[in-house]
Motif scaffolding. Structure first.
Motif, PDB file in Angstrom:
ATOM      1  N   THR A  75      -0.116-108.719   4.520  1.00  0.00           N
ATOM      2  CA  THR A  75      -0.058-107.518   5.351  1.00  0.00           C
ATOM      3  C   THR A  75       1.348-106.943   5.327  1.00  0.00           C
ATOM      4  O   THR A  75       2.322-107.702   5.375  1.00  0.00           O
ATOM      5  CB  THR A  75      -0.472-107.839   6.792  1.00  0.00           C
ATOM      6  N   VAL A  76       1.433-105.634   5.230  1.00  0.00           N
ATOM      7  CA  VAL A  76       2.709-104.966   5.389  1.00  0.00           C
ATOM      8  C   VAL A  76       2.637-104.085   6.625  1.00  0.00           C
ATOM      9  O   VAL A  76       1.549-103.685   7.063  1.00  0.00           O
ATOM     10  CB  VAL A  76       3.107-104.139   4.153  1.00  0.00           C
ATOM     11  N   TYR A  77       3.805-103.800   7.166  1.00  0.00           N
ATOM     12  CA  TYR A  77       3.893-103.048   8.403  1.00  0.00           C
ATOM     13  C   TYR A  77       4.851-101.875   8.221  1.00  0.00           C
ATOM     14  O   TYR A  77       5.776-101.923   7.412  1.00  0.00           O
ATOM     15  CB  TYR A  77       4.395-103.939   9.540  1.00  0.00           C
ATOM     16  N   LEU A  78       4.636-100.866   9.015  1.00  0.00           N
ATOM     17  CA  LEU A  78       5.570 -99.748   9.085  1.00  0.00           C
ATOM     18  C   LEU A  78       5.843 -99.495  10.554  1.00  0.00           C
ATOM     19  O   LEU A  78       4.987 -98.969  11.272  1.00  0.00           O
ATOM     20  CB  LEU A  78       5.013 -98.493   8.423  1.00  0.00           C
ATOM     21  N   ARG A  79       7.020 -99.894  10.988  1.00  0.00           N
ATOM     22  CA  ARG A  79       7.423 -99.668  12.359  1.00  0.00           C
ATOM     23  C   ARG A  79       8.083 -98.295  12.413  1.00  0.00           C
ATOM     24  O   ARG A  79       9.048 -98.033  11.694  1.00  0.00           O
ATOM     25  CB  ARG A  79       8.422-100.734  12.812  1.00  0.00           C
ATOM     26  N   MET A  80       7.565 -97.435  13.271  1.00  0.00           N
ATOM     27  CA  MET A  80       8.044 -96.059  13.347  1.00  0.00           C
ATOM     28  C   MET A  80       8.604 -95.809  14.741  1.00  0.00           C
ATOM     29  O   MET A  80       7.878 -95.913  15.738  1.00  0.00           O
ATOM     30  CB  MET A  80       6.900 -95.090  13.048  1.00  0.00           C
ATOM     31  N   ASN A  81       9.889 -95.516  14.796  1.00  0.00           N
ATOM     32  CA  ASN A  81      10.563 -95.231  16.064  1.00  0.00           C
ATOM     33  C   ASN A  81      11.019 -93.771  16.102  1.00  0.00           C
ATOM     34  O   ASN A  81      11.093 -93.102  15.076  1.00  0.00           O
ATOM     35  CB  ASN A  81      11.768 -96.152  16.244  1.00  0.00           C
ATOM     36  N   SER A  82      11.349 -93.321  17.284  1.00  0.00           N
ATOM     37  CA  SER A  82      11.859 -91.953  17.479  1.00  0.00           C
ATOM     38  C   SER A  82      10.985 -90.915  16.792  1.00  0.00           C
ATOM     39  O   SER A  82      11.464 -90.025  16.087  1.00  0.00           O
ATOM     40  CB  SER A  82      13.300 -91.860  16.947  1.00  0.00           C
ATOM     41  N   LEU A  83       9.698 -91.037  17.015  1.00  0.00           N
ATOM     42  CA  LEU A  83       8.759 -90.139  16.353  1.00  0.00           C
ATOM     43  C   LEU A  83       8.893 -88.715  16.874  1.00  0.00           C
ATOM     44  O   LEU A  83       9.188 -88.492  18.056  1.00  0.00           O
ATOM     45  CB  LEU A  83       7.332 -90.654  16.551  1.00  0.00           C
TER      46      LEU A  83
END
Length: 122
Positions: A75-83
């Protein structure tokens, strides 16, 4: 090989989300995984890529998004902040034995998952 993307949703500006992309089947641990996004009326654009421990990001997300992987879970993840509103799009994951960042062409990547919608709105 199948890729299953998940984790999208509605988030307020300034908020965060974490997308996941789970691989099933005979995907090699050496494969490069990618995240792309496509906003309405726009072309699909590169977001991030992960090859072993090396990550690559589009300038538009650098410093805000973090891509990581868990090889034991495939599994890979994409953490997205300050959207922000400009991040609103359908996000797709992809995988291939090749690293074709930064030039692509992206449509030659071997495996694609279905998209997950991310909407940034108040």
């Amino acid at each position: 090989v199948q890729l299953q993307a998940s984790g999208g949703g509605l988030v307020q500006p300034g908020g965060s989300l974490r997308l996941s992309c789970a691989a099933s089947g005979g995907i090699e641990s050496s494969y490069v995984t990618y995240w792309f996004r496509q906003a309405p009326g726009k072309e699909r654009e590169f977001v991030a890529a992960l090859r072993w421990s090396m990550t690559y990001y589009a300038d538009s997300v650098k410093g805000r998004f973090t891509m990581s992987g868990d090889s034991t879970k495939k599994t890979v993840y994409l953490r997205m902040n300050s959207l922000n509103a400009e991040d609103t799009a359908v996000y797709y994951c992809a995988a291939d034995s090749r690293l074709i960042y930064p030039s692509g062409p992206w449509n030659t990547l071997r495996y694609w998952g279905q998209g997950t919608q991310v909407t940034v709105s108040s």
